[in-house]
Every structure is written in C-alpha cells, then in structure tokens.
Design a protein around this motif. Structure first.
Motif, PDB file in Angstrom:
ATOM      1  N   GLU A 187     -16.635  14.857   1.802  1.00 20.96           N
ATOM      2  CA  GLU A 187     -15.634  15.119   0.931  1.00 20.96           C
ATOM      3  C   GLU A 187     -14.053  15.261   1.368  1.00 20.96           C
ATOM      4  OE1 GLU A 187     -17.045  17.945  -1.865  1.00 20.96           O
ATOM      5  OE2 GLU A 187     -18.600  16.647  -2.635  1.00 20.96           O
ATOM      6  N   ASP A 188     -14.131  16.061   2.408  1.00 18.97           N
ATOM      7  CA  ASP A 188     -12.916  16.451   3.156  1.00 18.97           C
ATOM      8  C   ASP A 188     -12.191  15.226   3.729  1.00 18.97           C
ATOM      9  OD1 ASP A 188     -14.418  19.157   4.559  1.00 18.97           O
ATOM     10  OD2 ASP A 188     -13.347  18.951   2.755  1.00 18.97           O
ATOM     11  N   LEU A 189     -12.786  13.907   3.579  1.00 20.72           N
ATOM     12  CA  LEU A 189     -12.088  12.742   4.385  1.00 20.72           C
ATOM     13  C   LEU A 189     -12.337  11.505   3.422  1.00 20.72           C
ATOM     14  CD1 LEU A 189     -13.166  13.120   8.084  1.00 20.72           C
ATOM     15  CD2 LEU A 189     -11.049  13.937   6.934  1.00 20.72           C
ATOM     16  N   SER A 190     -11.709  11.793   2.032  1.00 29.48           N
ATOM     17  CA  SER A 190     -11.803  10.710   1.194  1.00 29.48           C
ATOM     18  C   SER A 190     -10.527  10.344   0.795  1.00 29.48           C
ATOM     19  CB  SER A 190     -12.913  10.972   0.029  1.00 29.48           C
ATOM     20  OG  SER A 190     -12.423  11.804  -0.630  1.00 29.48           O
ATOM     21  N   VAL A 191     -10.146   9.044   0.270  1.00 28.13           N
ATOM     22  CA  VAL A 191      -8.935   8.611  -0.259  1.00 28.13           C
ATOM     23  C   VAL A 191      -9.132   7.680  -1.460  1.00 28.13           C
ATOM     24  CG1 VAL A 191      -8.799   6.740   1.434  1.00 28.13           C
ATOM     25  CG2 VAL A 191      -6.891   7.599   0.435  1.00 28.13           C
ATOM     26  N   THR A 192      -8.143   7.831  -2.524  1.00 33.47           N
ATOM     27  CA  THR A 192      -8.286   6.878  -3.639  1.00 33.47           C
ATOM     28  C   THR A 192      -7.068   5.957  -3.644  1.00 33.47           C
ATOM     29  OG1 THR A 192      -9.526   8.312  -4.846  1.00 33.47           O
ATOM     30  CG2 THR A 192      -8.324   6.544  -6.059  1.00 33.47           C
ATOM     31  N   VAL A 193      -7.285   4.599  -3.290  1.00 37.90           N
ATOM     32  CA  VAL A 193      -6.262   3.770  -3.268  1.00 37.90           C
ATOM     33  C   VAL A 193      -5.658   3.330  -4.705  1.00 37.90           C
ATOM     34  CG1 VAL A 193      -5.537   1.331  -2.373  1.00 37.90           C
ATOM     35  CG2 VAL A 193      -7.141   2.873  -1.234  1.00 37.90           C
ATOM     36  N   ASP A 194      -4.430   3.512  -4.977  1.00 44.69           N
ATOM     37  CA  ASP A 194      -3.963   3.112  -6.399  1.00 44.69           C
ATOM     38  C   ASP A 194      -3.854   1.713  -6.473  1.00 44.69           C
ATOM     39  OD1 ASP A 194      -4.142   5.674  -7.040  1.00 44.69           O
ATOM     40  OD2 ASP A 194      -2.095   6.331  -6.199  1.00 44.69           O
ATOM     41  N   GLU A 195      -3.543   1.046  -5.530  1.00 39.85           N
ATOM     42  CA  GLU A 195      -2.914  -0.548  -5.619  1.00 39.85           C
ATOM     43  C   GLU A 195      -4.128  -1.433  -6.326  1.00 39.85           C
ATOM     44  OE1 GLU A 195      -0.419   1.342  -2.606  1.00 39.85           O
ATOM     45  OE2 GLU A 195      -2.534   1.387  -3.021  1.00 39.85           O
ATOM     46  N   MET A 253      -7.211  -5.169 -10.519  1.00 40.52           N
ATOM     47  CA  MET A 253      -5.976  -4.118 -10.122  1.00 40.52           C
ATOM     48  C   MET A 253      -4.920  -4.165 -11.312  1.00 40.52           C
ATOM     49  SD  MET A 253      -4.083  -6.776  -7.624  1.00 40.52           S
ATOM     50  CE  MET A 253      -2.587  -5.561  -7.198  1.00 40.52           C
ATOM     51  N   PRO A 254      -4.082  -3.252 -11.659  1.00 47.10           N
ATOM     52  CA  PRO A 254      -3.376  -3.081 -12.641  1.00 47.10           C
ATOM     53  C   PRO A 254      -2.308  -4.372 -12.719  1.00 47.10           C
ATOM     54  CG  PRO A 254      -3.215  -1.222 -11.619  1.00 47.10           C
ATOM     55  CD  PRO A 254      -4.050  -2.140 -10.810  1.00 47.10           C
ATOM     56  N   LEU A 255      -1.743  -4.914 -11.628  1.00 47.99           N
ATOM     57  CA  LEU A 255      -0.824  -5.914 -11.404  1.00 47.99           C
ATOM     58  C   LEU A 255       0.516  -5.557 -12.139  1.00 47.99           C
ATOM     59  CD1 LEU A 255      -2.882  -9.285 -12.047  1.00 47.99           C
ATOM     60  CD2 LEU A 255      -1.925  -8.561  -9.990  1.00 47.99           C
ATOM     61  N   ASN A 256       0.758  -4.283 -12.464  1.00 51.96           N
ATOM     62  CA  ASN A 256       1.966  -3.847 -12.837  1.00 51.96           C
ATOM     63  C   ASN A 256       2.988  -3.790 -12.034  1.00 51.96           C
ATOM     64  OD1 ASN A 256       3.495  -3.206 -15.292  1.00 51.96           O
ATOM     65  ND2 ASN A 256       3.100  -0.761 -14.854  1.00 51.96           N
ATOM     66  N   GLY A 257       3.945  -4.901 -12.077  1.00 50.55           N
ATOM     67  CA  GLY A 257       5.110  -4.896 -11.298  1.00 50.55           C
ATOM     68  C   GLY A 257       4.845  -5.654  -9.806  1.00 50.55           C
ATOM     69  N   GLN A 258       3.595  -6.282  -9.881  1.00 53.53           N
ATOM     70  CA  GLN A 258       3.106  -7.164  -8.619  1.00 53.53           C
ATOM     71  C   GLN A 258       3.895  -8.558  -8.561  1.00 53.53           C
ATOM     72  OE1 GLN A 258       0.663  -6.465  -6.343  1.00 53.53           O
ATOM     73  NE2 GLN A 258       1.547  -8.163  -5.267  1.00 53.53           N
ATOM     74  N   GLU A 259       4.394  -8.942  -7.340  1.00 52.13           N
ATOM     75  CA  GLU A 259       5.260  -9.951  -7.409  1.00 52.13           C
ATOM     76  C   GLU A 259       4.698 -11.106  -6.456  1.00 52.13           C
ATOM     77  OE1 GLU A 259       9.091  -8.906  -5.584  1.00 52.13           O
ATOM     78  OE2 GLU A 259       9.591  -7.317  -7.109  1.00 52.13           O
ATOM     79  N   PHE A 260       5.091 -12.189  -7.001  1.00 54.55           N
ATOM     80  CA  PHE A 260       4.599 -13.270  -5.990  1.00 54.55           C
ATOM     81  C   PHE A 260       5.528 -13.590  -5.086  1.00 54.55           C
ATOM     82  CE2 PHE A 260       2.018 -14.573  -9.636  1.00 54.55           C
ATOM     83  CZ  PHE A 260       0.749 -14.796  -8.782  1.00 54.55           C
ATOM     84  N   ASP A 261       5.443 -13.601  -3.798  1.00 56.52           N
ATOM     85  CA  ASP A 261       6.437 -13.956  -2.756  1.00 56.52           C
ATOM     86  C   ASP A 261       6.809 -15.295  -2.447  1.00 56.52           C
ATOM     87  OD1 ASP A 261       8.108 -13.698  -0.581  1.00 56.52           O
ATOM     88  OD2 ASP A 261       6.598 -13.236   0.982  1.00 56.52           O
ATOM     89  N   SER A 286       1.247  -5.933 -16.158  1.00 53.66           N
ATOM     90  CA  SER A 286       0.287  -5.422 -16.811  1.00 53.66           C
ATOM     91  C   SER A 286      -0.259  -4.097 -16.459  1.00 53.66           C
ATOM     92  CB  SER A 286      -1.152  -6.426 -16.566  1.00 53.66           C
ATOM     93  OG  SER A 286      -2.304  -6.051 -17.101  1.00 53.66           O
ATOM     94  N   GLU A 287      -0.254  -2.966 -17.530  1.00 57.51           N
ATOM     95  CA  GLU A 287      -0.643  -1.603 -17.367  1.00 57.51           C
ATOM     96  C   GLU A 287      -2.040  -1.718 -17.232  1.00 57.51           C
ATOM     97  OE1 GLU A 287       1.288   0.834 -20.020  1.00 57.51           O
ATOM     98  OE2 GLU A 287       3.358   0.558 -18.915  1.00 57.51           O
ATOM     99  N   ASP A 288      -3.014  -2.566 -17.710  1.00 52.83           N
ATOM    100  CA  ASP A 288      -4.350  -2.588 -17.798  1.00 52.83           C
ATOM    101  C   ASP A 288      -4.691  -3.278 -16.536  1.00 52.83           C
ATOM    102  OD1 ASP A 288      -4.160  -1.072 -20.234  1.00 52.83           O
ATOM    103  OD2 ASP A 288      -4.221  -3.213 -21.257  1.00 52.83           O
ATOM    104  N   ASP A 289      -5.964  -2.995 -16.229  1.00 51.72           N
ATOM    105  CA  ASP A 289      -6.774  -3.768 -15.126  1.00 51.72           C
ATOM    106  C   ASP A 289      -7.027  -5.038 -15.344  1.00 51.72           C
ATOM    107  OD1 ASP A 289      -6.734  -1.241 -13.669  1.00 51.72           O
ATOM    108  OD2 ASP A 289      -8.772  -0.732 -14.162  1.00 51.72           O
ATOM    109  N   VAL A 290      -6.557  -5.990 -14.424  1.00 51.89           N
ATOM    110  CA  VAL A 290      -6.936  -7.568 -14.681  1.00 51.89           C
ATOM    111  C   VAL A 290      -7.491  -8.001 -13.447  1.00 51.89           C
ATOM    112  CG1 VAL A 290      -5.686  -9.667 -14.878  1.00 51.89           C
ATOM    113  CG2 VAL A 290      -4.545  -7.644 -15.895  1.00 51.89           C
ATOM    114  N   THR A 291      -8.722  -8.609 -13.775  1.00 49.46           N
ATOM    115  CA  THR A 291      -9.544  -9.222 -12.665  1.00 49.46           C
ATOM    116  C   THR A 291      -9.084 -10.697 -12.468  1.00 49.46           C
ATOM    117  OG1 THR A 291     -11.420  -7.916 -13.062  1.00 49.46           O
ATOM    118  CG2 THR A 291     -11.923  -9.640 -11.885  1.00 49.46           C
TER     119      THR A 291
END
Length: 714
Positions: free
Chosen positions: A172-180, A289-297, A399-404
């Motif tokens: 538990e001391d070494l865990s991380v949650t990735v928001d992306e 992922m939420p894809l909110n603000g995700q850009e195509f390069d 998209s603020e909601d999760d999109v698969t």
C-alpha cells in the motif's frame, strides 16, 4: 401637231427624270452648243470626306488633314497565369485510426529515505533491532518512544544496517493511480524501472513485483543486485498483450544490504532509494479512458503549387486574393470533437499566424473556412524550402465519460483548397520561354479597299509600345506579317529586351518607333490583315522576381498613317438614282451626246467613267460603262489641282468635253435607273516622280453633265 406633241412629251420625260432625281439644274459653261433638245443630267460634288469618313481609325486634324490611327494595346500579353497555375480545387483526405492516437507516456517516482527505513524498522517487532535504534537515538522526551530526528542527519555505525535486511514494506505504501486511462490492452508498450542508490552502502538485492488492481497475476517481477552507493540500475519489461489497469502496485518482496563493519557512516535526508517506473512507446489494442481533451497528433502536411510546365520556379511567398478550405469529418466516436485547421507559415492582414476558429463536430460535419487575404511563406518545408504550402489540423476529442476504443474506431477528415486566386507571388523564376501566342488582326480599313495599288505614304510610322508591371525581364522575339486583299505579304521582326520593375506597383513603359524605311513595304500592299506570333524568354538576373494578379507584360502597336501620299488608282464613287425612262422607239433618236465640265479640286490626277446600271430587272448588274477616253491628256487623266512644294492645293483645274453615244449605248442609257460616277485618282502624272500630296477631307471635285439629243420627227 401630233409630232410636235411627241417632241414635247420626250422633253417632258427628260425634265421629269432630272427633277425627280433632285438634281440641281445647271448652266453648262460651253455656250457654243446648239442642241435640238438639251437637258441637265448630273450636277455632283464629290469630296475626299465621302471616300474617307471620320470614323473608326480615321481621324481629321483641326485643318481637316486626314490621318489613319490604329491602336492595339495588348497585341501580346503575358500575365501571372503563365508562372503559377493553381487548379480550381486541391483535395486531401486523412484517416486517423486508433493506432495513431497519441497516448502520452507516464511515469511515477518513489523515494524511500533512510529515515523511512529506520521508522519501518523501529515498528517491525524485531526486539534486537528496536534496542539498537533506541541505543542510537534514545527517548529524549520521556514518552517511551524512540526520538528519530527529522530531518535525518546522523553518523551511524555501519554494523547497524546489517540488521535492516529483515525490513519489509507493505504494497500500500508503493501504489499509484494513473488518471490518463482506466485500462489498457497493450499492443506495444515498455515498462521501465530505474533504481538509484543514494545510501552510503551497497544494496545487495532488491526484488520488485508489479501488479494491478483487478488482476490476480502480476504484470512482472524485477530484480536488482549489487547496486553500489550513488549508482543507478535500469530494468525494462515488455508489456505486449498485457492488460493493465490504472491502479498500479509496486511490492518490495526482498530487500538486503551488503554487511558492513563498525565504521561510522554519514547519512542525510537525501540518503535512501529512488525508484522510478514509467510506461513508454504505448500503442494499444483497446483503451478505456475519458478522452477529454485528447488530441490526434496530425503534424504539418505540405502541398506543392502547380507551376508553369517545364519551369523550375522557386516560389517563396504567395498572397491569396481569394480562397477557401472546405472540410468534412466522419467519426465512429460517439462524442464531440473540436477541429482546427491552420497554415502555420501564413499570416493575415494583422500579421497574426492563421488558424481557424474551433469547429465543434458531431459525427458528420462539413463546412468552409475563408482564407482570403493570407500571405503564405512557402519556404517552411524542411525537405524543400520553396513551392510548398503547409497545412496543419488539430483534432481534439471531448468526453468526460469513459470511452472504450479499439482498432476499428476511426476519424476520417477530408479537406480541400478551392477558389484559390493569387494576388501576389515572389521568388526566383526559371529562365525559360513563354509562348505569347499569335492571332490574326483584321484591320478593317475600308479606306484601303479604294486603293487599288501603289499606295505610298510620306511619313508612316509603327510604334511598338510596351507596359511591364511584372517583376521580371524578358527578351521578346516575334514577327508581324501584313497581307493585302490579294494575299501579298510584307513583314518585319521584333527582337527587344524588356526591362523589369523592382517593386510592386511599379510599371516600366518602353517604345520603339519604326518609320518608312522599315514599314514602307507593308503600307504599299496596302494591308488588310496583320498576323503575329511572339515568345518571351524570361531573363534571370539573380534578383527576387514577383508577379501580382493585376500585373502584366503588354505589347501593343500604334499605327500612324498621315495621308500625305504618292499613289495610283485611288477609287472614288458616287451613285445617281434615276427614274427609268420609258421610250420604246429608239430609232427616232438621231444622236445623243453627253457634255461635261469637271472641276478638279483634288491634288491628284483624275480619270472618270459613268457606269450605267439597271438595279431592278438586271439584278443590279452594269449595263454599260461610258468611258471618257481620248478627251483629256494623252494618258486620259484630268490634270490635278495645282499644289505647292509642300503638297498643299493652290487652285483647282477645269476640264470640259463631249462624249457621243452609240446606238447600243443610247439603248443602255435609256434602260438604266442608276448612274455610278467612277472616279480614279492618281499622283502618277506629276512631273516629280516622288511628289507627295496631302489629303484633306474637304478636297472636292465637281462633275456637271448635260444631255444633247436630236429626234426624228417623221
């Protein structure tokens, strides 16, 4: 009485004819005539103005001197279209698949300080270790707890670390949650763990287990051995076909230091273990992922201008007078998308880099962006620093909601340039030849139709006028050919260097004047048509060239024909309309004689005939021509009016005579309803072979003709 009545009727008919023709009665100037019957027939005044009216190319000076002026300002024309040709539409399409979605790398760093290790050890339940820590730091405040200093500065006997190997850290001391993202099914990916030892002793071993929430199987286990003080170790793990959630746990399942002696070791708050792990080179089979603000390069795309065929122009700058970007978007994503299009090297009238407003798209959307007035730098392509327009497109998914998403999801973007019109271009234009084309110019000189041959003008001139507002110089080669009505040809060639302007709005004007020694043969044809053909070879002088939508190289001609002539066989005609004479018994006419006076105010020798016509029953054909032959000089020419040495008329001449008609001529005369006065003028009877005379519109000749007849009464 009856016979006398017939004579009166005949006289009446003649009088009726001439009155009804509205001819002025005249008194013939020969007083020795003694006709049985005499009546006026013609009293006609012919002027040069009748022959050459002031219309079209004909101009009268203030003193009525006649000159012929012909102006054609754009005989040859070279415009900006000859250098850069842009199609009406330039179309481009782009399809972005999920594999092209730019998913950012991410990383997380843990720092395990020596202070953390000691704290963990002090609570480990290891009595011997706890006693040693108590002996080292003590209970300074009497609360029964070891007082470990913070920040942690200490000189510690090295042998104490030998007892830390039993310390175990909870996951538990070494865990991380990735928001992306929420979960990724990796197509490709690289997990990289970096361990940096900042302790003053060697890390004998450390074993790390990486797992994610929701999965019973670990992602992978990493082992580091013999990590010396102040050194780093990196381990990589391939994530291909791994499914990873965004809750990542790092478990330390083995931890040990190399044994050390009793020597003191200095430690600081920076002493410890740095553990960094990251995921890079991410490409996914699917992602939630939420894809909110995700850009195509998308990056920049470069589109080459279509240049003149076989030309190696290097265009640096383009200013668009008009233009549009048309776009269309289709997507499998059930969410909103924002698109922006830009031309990174373009600026608007305010000097601001061009990018469109944000366009909100819903699955299927199309529209138009105005790009009129932009100035575009075509030198930004790293592969070729000229001729290319860059275009960028920025696609942002909202998209603020999760999109698969999986590999079947797509985003199709199509766009096109349309209605492009160049206002300005500059660069370095290739040295090449532009065909200026050719044409046939009908001079429409009705004047020359009356000049049968031998027309010579004293001072004709042909001026080649040039106007160049293109920022280029050129060598123009061409030929001008003139053809007479009969197909005879004369020509001259053009070989001229055209200077160039050096800034937008400047205009270079040049002229070349060709006089009689060059164009005399053309005038003498006389010309009925001009045929021309020309080409311009662009001159590369090392300076920046330019063209605008309004600039052009125009090559025109100006013909100036002042009618001071030395000519032969100039025709002048006038038609007298008669009521047809009905007289059937021609045998009663014993004779019919035409008497004439000719007052010649033309500065040219004159010859005339009367053409008898029946315009009704004979389809307008001539019945007869009454030639006034042998009545004048040896060459049958009536003497011209006298002129001075400059060709100006001083005084008219008077010639009189009589022409008896044969029986056939009398019959044709009585059956005609038109008399055409056919006058031919020529300066060939002058004693001076090269005498030129000036032609004025008010020059005139007067012809008076009367009829003498004798009729048998029995």
């Amino acid at each position: 009485m009856w016979k006398l009545s017939n004579i009166n009727i005949f006289i009446f008919l003649f009088c009726f004819v001439f009155v009804s023709c509205k001819l002025d009665n005249i008194e013939l100037e020969n007083d020795e005539w003694s006709p049985e019957i005499i009546s006026p027939l013609i009293n006609s005044t012919l002027t040069i103005g009748n022959l050459i009216p002031e219309q079209g190319p004909v101009e009268y000076d203030d003193d009525n001197f006649i000159r012929l002026g012909i102006r054609e300002d754009s005989l040859y024309s070279l415009t900006a279209d000859a250098f850069v040709n842009i199609p009406d539409e330039i179309n481009f399409e782009e399809q972005f698949m999920l594999s092209e979605l730019d998913i950012d790398d991410f990383s997380e760093t843990y720092f395990i300080s020596l202070e953390d290790i000691v704290h963990e050890a002090s609570n480990s339940g290891n009595f011997a270790l706890e006693f040693l820590i108590f002996q080292l730091f003590g209970d300074n405040d009497g609360d029964g707890q070891v007082d470990i200093p913070s920040p942690f500065y200490a000189d510690i006997t090295g042998s104490i670390f030998n007892n830390l190997n039993e310390t175990v850290f909870s996951s538990e001391d070494l865990s991380v949650t990735v928001d992306e993202f929420k979960a990724i099914d990796f197509n490709t990916g690289l997990l990289q763990v970096e361990v940096a030892n900042t302790l003053p002793l060697t890390l004998a071993s450390i074993e790390l287990e990486i797992s994610t929430t929701g999965s019973t199987d670990p992602v992978g286990t990493l082992v580091v051995n013999d990590l010396a003080p102040n050194s780093t170790y990196v381990i990589s793990l391939d994530l291909e076909d791994q499914i990873v959630s965004n809750e990542i746990n790092l478990n330390i399942i083995d931890f040990a230091f190399e044994p050390v002696g009793v020597m003191p070791l200095s430690v600081t708050p920076e002493s410890g273990l740095d553990i960094n792990f990251s995921i890079t080179d991410i490409n996914v089979n699917s992602i939630t992922m939420p894809l909110n603000g995700q850009e195509f390069d998308v990056g920049n795309q470069y589109f080459e201008l279509n240049l003149a065929e076989d030309a190696d122009h290097r265009i640096h700058t383009v200013r668009l007078l008009n233009g549009e970007i048309n776009y269309s978007l289709t997507s499998s994503l059930d969410c909103s998308i924002i698109a922006q299009f830009g031309i990174p090297s373009a600026i608007d009238a305010n000097g601001v880099t061009f990018i469109s407003d944000e366009i909100i798209l819903d699955n299927n959307t199309e529209g138009t962006i105005d790009i009129s007035g932009l100035e575009v730098d075509l030198t930004s392509n790293p592969d070729q620093s000229y001729n290319f327009i860059p275009l960028s497109s920025k696609i942002t998914i909202l998209s603020e909601d999760d999109v698969t998403l999986d590999q079947s999801d797509y985003l199709d973007v199509s766009f096109s340039f349309s209605d492009l019109e160049l206002g300005y271009i500059d660069g370095y234009f290739d040295t090449y030849t532009v065909d200026l084309g050719g044409d046939v110019v009908d001079l429409d000189l009705s004047l020359f139709e009356d000049f049968d041959s031998g027309l010579k003008l004293e001072d004709p001139s042909l001026t080649i006028n040039l106007s160049n507002s293109l920022g280029i110089g050129a060598n123009v080669l061409g030929k001008l050919e003139a053809y007479s009505e009969e197909g005879e040809m004369a020509f001259f060639e053009i070989d001229s260097i055209i200077d160039r302007p050096f800034f937008e709005g400047e205009e270079v004007n040049m002229s070349w004047v060709y006089n009689k020694d060059v164009i005399g043969d053309i005038i003498e044809l006389p010309p009925r048509t001009f045929e021309y053909q020309a080409a311009a070879t662009i001159i590369s002088d090392g300076n920046l060239n330019f063209v605008t939508n309004e600039s052009a190289l125009l090559l025109g001609v100006a013909l100036d024909f002042p009618l001071s002539v030395n000519a032969a066989n100039i025709s002048l005609r006038d038609t007298i309309v008669l009521d047809q004479i009905e007289y059937d018994d021609i045998s009663r006419i014993e004779r019919l004689i035409l008497h004439y006076n000719f007052i010649n105010g033309f500065p040219l020798g004159t010859e005339f005939n009367l053409v008898l016509r029946d315009s009704i029953s004979n389809d307008g054909e001539n019945l007869d021509t009454l030639n006034f032959v042998g009545l004048n000089t040896d060459d049958n020419l009536i003497q011209p009016a006298s002129v001075n040495e400059l060709g100006y008329v001083l005084a008219p001449t008077l010639t009189s005579g009589a022409v008896p008609l044969s029986s056939l001529e009398i019959s044709n005369f009585l059956n005609s309803n038109q008399i055409v006065i056919d006058v031919t003028l020529s300066s060939s009877n002058y004693i001076q072979e090269d005498q030129y005379v000036k032609i004025y519109s008010d020059h005139e000749c007067i012809l008076k003709v009367g009829v003498e007849t004798k009729v048998k009464l029995n």
